[in-house]
Design an enzyme around this catalytic site. Structure first.
Site, mmCIF file in Angstrom:
data_model
loop_
_atom_site.group_PDB
_atom_site.id
_atom_site.type_symbol
_atom_site.label_atom_id
_atom_site.label_comp_id
_atom_site.label_asym_id
_atom_site.label_seq_id
_atom_site.Cartn_x
_atom_site.Cartn_y
_atom_site.Cartn_z
ATOM 1 N N HIS B 50 0.835 -1.207 0.000
ATOM 2 C CA HIS B 50 0.000 0.000 0.000
ATOM 3 C C HIS B 50 0.871 1.258 0.000
ATOM 4 O O HIS B 50 1.133 1.862 1.034
ATOM 5 C CB HIS B 50 -0.891 -0.016 1.248
ATOM 6 C CG HIS B 50 -2.109 0.820 1.097
ATOM 7 N ND1 HIS B 50 -3.352 0.404 1.495
ATOM 8 C CD2 HIS B 50 -2.285 2.063 0.586
ATOM 9 C CE1 HIS B 50 -4.240 1.345 1.231
ATOM 10 N NE2 HIS B 50 -3.612 2.364 0.691
ATOM 11 N N LEU B 53 2.739 6.638 -4.476
ATOM 12 C CA LEU B 53 3.947 7.253 -5.033
ATOM 13 C C LEU B 53 3.632 8.581 -5.715
ATOM 14 O O LEU B 53 4.545 9.328 -6.079
ATOM 15 C CB LEU B 53 4.626 6.293 -6.014
ATOM 16 C CG LEU B 53 5.203 5.022 -5.366
ATOM 17 C CD1 LEU B 53 5.702 4.047 -6.426
ATOM 18 C CD2 LEU B 53 6.328 5.369 -4.400
ATOM 19 N N ARG B 54 2.348 8.874 -5.900
ATOM 20 C CA ARG B 54 1.868 10.196 -6.359
ATOM 21 C C ARG B 54 2.217 10.549 -7.798
ATOM 22 O O ARG B 54 1.871 11.636 -8.245
ATOM 23 C CB ARG B 54 2.383 11.307 -5.444
ATOM 24 C CG ARG B 54 1.943 11.173 -4.001
ATOM 25 C CD ARG B 54 0.461 11.440 -3.833
ATOM 26 N NE ARG B 54 0.068 11.444 -2.430
ATOM 27 C CZ ARG B 54 -0.967 10.741 -1.953
ATOM 28 N NH1 ARG B 54 -1.702 10.002 -2.758
ATOM 29 N NH2 ARG B 54 -1.281 10.793 -0.685
ATOM 30 N N ASP B 141 -8.581 2.280 -4.229
ATOM 31 C CA ASP B 141 -8.129 2.857 -2.955
ATOM 32 C C ASP B 141 -8.229 4.385 -2.911
ATOM 33 O O ASP B 141 -7.904 5.071 -3.862
ATOM 34 C CB ASP B 141 -6.687 2.475 -2.641
ATOM 35 C CG ASP B 141 -6.274 3.021 -1.284
ATOM 36 O OD1 ASP B 141 -6.982 2.750 -0.314
ATOM 37 O OD2 ASP B 141 -5.259 3.735 -1.212
ATOM 38 N N HIS B 221 -5.918 -1.533 4.994
ATOM 39 C CA HIS B 221 -5.785 -0.722 6.219
ATOM 40 C C HIS B 221 -6.981 -0.787 7.175
ATOM 41 O O HIS B 221 -7.630 0.222 7.440
ATOM 42 C CB HIS B 221 -5.461 0.731 5.901
ATOM 43 C CG HIS B 221 -6.271 1.389 4.814
ATOM 44 N ND1 HIS B 221 -7.623 1.257 4.709
ATOM 45 C CD2 HIS B 221 -5.879 2.194 3.794
ATOM 46 C CE1 HIS B 221 -8.039 1.958 3.676
ATOM 47 N NE2 HIS B 221 -7.014 2.524 3.102
ATOM 48 N N ASP B 294 0.479 2.337 3.807
ATOM 49 C CA ASP B 294 -0.375 3.441 3.343
ATOM 50 C C ASP B 294 0.431 4.739 3.315
ATOM 51 O O ASP B 294 -0.075 5.822 3.649
ATOM 52 C CB ASP B 294 -1.637 3.589 4.191
ATOM 53 C CG ASP B 294 -2.687 4.471 3.496
ATOM 54 O OD1 ASP B 294 -2.476 4.851 2.317
ATOM 55 O OD2 ASP B 294 -3.709 4.781 4.135
#
Lengths: 339, 420
Positions: B50, B53-54, B141, B221, B294
């Site tokens: 999870h 990395l944007r 997600d 999560h 996360d």
């Protein structure tokens, strides 16, 4: 020595402000203990007296600059703070979001840093988001006074409410106060609950479960869903503003039903014990949380609350900016006193 | 140390693979590069299920390069990039772009794929074309798939592809507009909270749909005691359900929000002490399979917005292992070997990453994490290798520090320093 200067010296010498400590901000009433609240209310007496003079002004904060930074409209609170600052001879600036760069995407931090660069001593903050005054306090050297943040706190409202009650009742010890209505979304309620209970009052929250916070465990309060069973044993009935948007959130079915069960109708007001007081932080929805006729009864002290607001805010500004707060202020006062 | 147990040995690596494991091998390989692992645990590289990395879209917060470097420094040899990029990873073109950018990264970058087009929850994304590129986990997600029928169809379809759906469990009608856990602290702070049930309702539904479809589902999560109990019951009844927990959810509580510092704002929100205890117990008894970070970088100016407006998420890659040792091992819940299982071989199995998760044996890919379990360190405010600094652990003293990370035989971290 001028009269006003002498009064100021008296104010600072006869009122013990020491237990207010080196507090630079007023962000929440949670920080204040009973002695601090009581001293602040005593100091307010002094400023009520000042406000009643022909020229209601003292030089206590001469040369200091107080900014009202309102990200959310509230003409009455802003005017109250500005009046308080002016009666203390502070310079005031008003920064309203509708006419500012905040609408152009400027961050709160950049806004406060820009204002601070102009040279300010205190900033009075109103924001629709809980916690913004606390955030701002981390970004500025100025004193920060919370003038209402989200659902969180409105400290000066609670202080002026306590002052108003004390002026009528002498003490809040053992006084039975019912806070009625939308507690869940109310910064006034969160502040009042703490100040009233710290001063010894017995507080009951009266609301449908949908308009109460998810938990009332943080406070020493009783909870009732039945206004009728409470009204006869209420010394102070504090009504909260009912906002129309709550209907769309399925929190109450209709305003009519809300008024029928939780409004201070004429019939319920008649059942209040003799001498009971009726309060409201304003602005009122007449006919919703309070019947129009009830709001105008002699035991409704709603306009007194507004009047006391100025004096309470003078006391708060004096405490965070007055003698001992900053070197500039101290020097000014002692030189005045010597003159 | 790996899934089969613990032994003291040297590990010889050549051409990206482990060639020999045994005692006293160092002297037989004069001239080889030697990584000093004295006092250290040599584990299969960690695997994060999870990671945000944007890239593409939010490169000011993180890039594949900077996020991968943070991962390598945290002992990870593989990360699963979450698909909530801009544009979303909802088709082969974007997945290919992410994999391409990941090829030069100091960590093996795997891509997840979105379940629905633009993660909008309305239409199925072309899962097969992404699966052909190696995508094995699909998820929207950031939000859960709200529509029951669509989720059922996605699960059914996934069976044919041999892939796993992963769900961010949050019923939007109960969570919309909220910014923290609903309870005493949200009441006091005057912030709109979401109840634990916002998560639990979707956990309950997805377990039911897994039963209906026979499809594998991975629950992302998990944050509440109720969720842990439902997963445990589902596993006991033989359903193919797996679950992960994030380090912040077993370390922090909603009380952390009391200063209105949005560093502590995250979805799902930090819960209460009973939930923290249930997550620890769930990890210890295997109800929860994996620890997943996360890792969610956000630029400082975004985290400085008012608490209710700031974006949710916190960094995790460089802290997860030490948090697990400190909170779970030192807290008495688990052994170091079991913790490494939740961080390495168990998540590797969930994501079908065949080159990761060990074992540390001849013939297997040389993806290794070498950690000094005795090293104590204090988290600073720098944010480490990430482009962002939203670290909720500043000032905490932690135990366990990654000394070296080896990626397909290449030491990408030596002595705690990134090599590229």
């Amino acid at each position: 020595m001028s009269g006003t200067t002498r009064d100021l010296t008296e104010a600072s010498s006869t009122v013990d402000t020491s237990s207010f400590g080196d507090r630079r901000h007023l962000l929440t009433v949670s920080d204040l203990e009973r002695p601090e609240i009581e001293q602040l209310l005593e100091l307010t007496d002094t400023f009520v007296e000042v406000s009643n003079r022909a020229i209601p002004k003292v030089p206590a904060l001469r040369g200091r600059t107080v900014v009202t930074l309102f990200f959310e409209d509230s003409t009455r609170t802003r005017l109250s703070f500005e009046t308080a600052a002016k009666r203390l001879s502070a310079d005031t600036m008003s920064f309203a979001v509708s006419s500012s760069s905040v609408n152009k995407g400027e961050s709160v931090r950049d806004t406060i840093e820009t204002i601070e660069a102009m040279g300010i001593d205190a900033v009075v903050v109103r924001h629709k988001s809980s916690g913004v005054p606390a955030q701002i306090a981390g970004w500025t050297n100025a004193a920060v006074i919370n003038a209402g943040d989200g659902w969180h706190q409105h400290p000066t409202q609670a202080l002026l409410d306590a002052y108003t009650l004390r002026s009528h009742l002498g003490s809040l010890d053992g006084v039975r106060i019912s806070i009625v209505g939308d507690v869940k979304h109310s910064r006034v309620a969160r502040s009042d609950i703490e100040v009233f209970t710290k001063l010894g009052a017995e507080v009951t929250l009266v609301a449908p479960p949908t308009l109460l916070p998810p938990s009332t465990a943080p406070w020493d309060v009783r909870v009732s869903h039945d206004f009728d069973s409470v009204v006869g044993s209420t010394d102070v009935c504090y009504l909260l503003r009912m906002q129309r948007e709550r209907m769309t959130e399925a929190l109450v079915p209709t305003l009519r039903e809300y008024t029928a069960h939780y409004g201070l109708t004429s019939a319920r007001a008649d059942r209040l014990p003799d001498g009971a007081l009726i309060m409201h932080p304003g602005p009122m929805n007449r006919g919703v949380e309070i019947a129009g006729e009830v709001a105008d009864r002699p035991n409704a002290v709603i306009t007194e609350q507004v009047a006391n607001g100025v004096a309470v805010r003078m006391a708060v500004l004096f405490l965070v900016l007055g003698p001992g707060r900053a070197s500039g202020a101290k020097n000014e006062i002692s030189s005045n006193g010597a003159g | 140390m790996d899934a089969s147990g613990e032994r003291e040995a040297d590990v010889v690596v050549a051409d990206g693979r482990i060639v020999e494991v045994g005692p006293g091998l160092a002297s037989q390989h004069a001239g080889a590069q030697v990584l000093d692992a004295s006092g250290c645990l040599v584990s299969p590289g960690l695997v994060d299920l999870h990671t945000h990395l944007r890239q593409p879209g939010k490169e000011e917060a993180e890039t594949i390069e900077t996020g991968s470097r943070a991962a390598a420094l945290g002992g990870y040899t593989a990360v699963l990039a979450m698909p909530n990029t801009t544009p979303a990873m909802d088709c082969a073109a974007v997945v290919r772009e992410v994999l391409e950018l990941g090829r030069s990264a100091p960590c093996d970058v795997h891509a997840s794929g979105a379940i629905t087009v633009e993660r909008a929850g309305a239409a199925l994304a072309p899962m097969a074309e992404m699966a052909e590129l190696g995508v094995r986990i699909f998820t929207d997600d950031g939000t859960g798939v709200q529509d029951d029928r669509l989720m059922r169809r996605a699960l059914e379809y996934s069976v044919g592809l041999g892939v796993t759906l992963a769900q961010h469990c949050e019923v939007s009608s109960l969570s919309e507009g909220t910014c923290m856990h609903e309870g005493e602290w949200s009441s006091r702070l005057g912030l709109p909270g979401q109840p634990a049930e916002a998560e639990e309702l979707m956990v309950m539904r997805d377990i039911a749909l897994a039963r209906l479809t026979g499809a594998r589902i991975h629950l992302l999560h998990l944050s509440t005691a109720g969720s842990v109990a439902m997963v445990a019951a589902a596993k006991a009844s033989g359903l193919p359900v797996s679950a992960e927990a994030a380090p912040h959810h077993f370390t922090l509580t909603d009380e952390c929000c009391k200063e209105y510092d949005a560093t502590f704002k995250v979805h799902p929100p930090l819960r209460n002490a009973a939930d923290v205890a249930a997550l620890k117990a769930g990890l210890a008894d295997g109800s929860i399979d994996a620890i997943a970070t996360d890792h969610a970088p956000h630029a400082p100016e975004d985290k400085e917005r008012p608490f209710d407006q700031a974006p949710p998420g916190m960094l995790g890659l460089e802290f997860a292992l030490a948090l697990a040792f400190t909170e779970l091992v030192d807290g008495g819940a688990m052994s170091e070997a079991d913790v490494l299982g939740t961080l390495s071989w168990k998540p590797a199995a969930i994501a079908q990453m065949v080159d990761h998760g060990g074992p540390v044996e001849a013939g297997h890919a040389a993806n290794l994490c070498i950690v000094d379990p005795a090293a104590r360190w204090t988290v600073d405010a720098s944010g480490g290798a990430s482009r962002s600094r939203n670290v909720p652990y500043v000032g905490r003293e932690l135990r366990g520090k990654v000394r070296h990370t080896v990626l397909f035989g290449e030491p990408v971290v030596i002595g705690g320093e990134a090599q590229r």
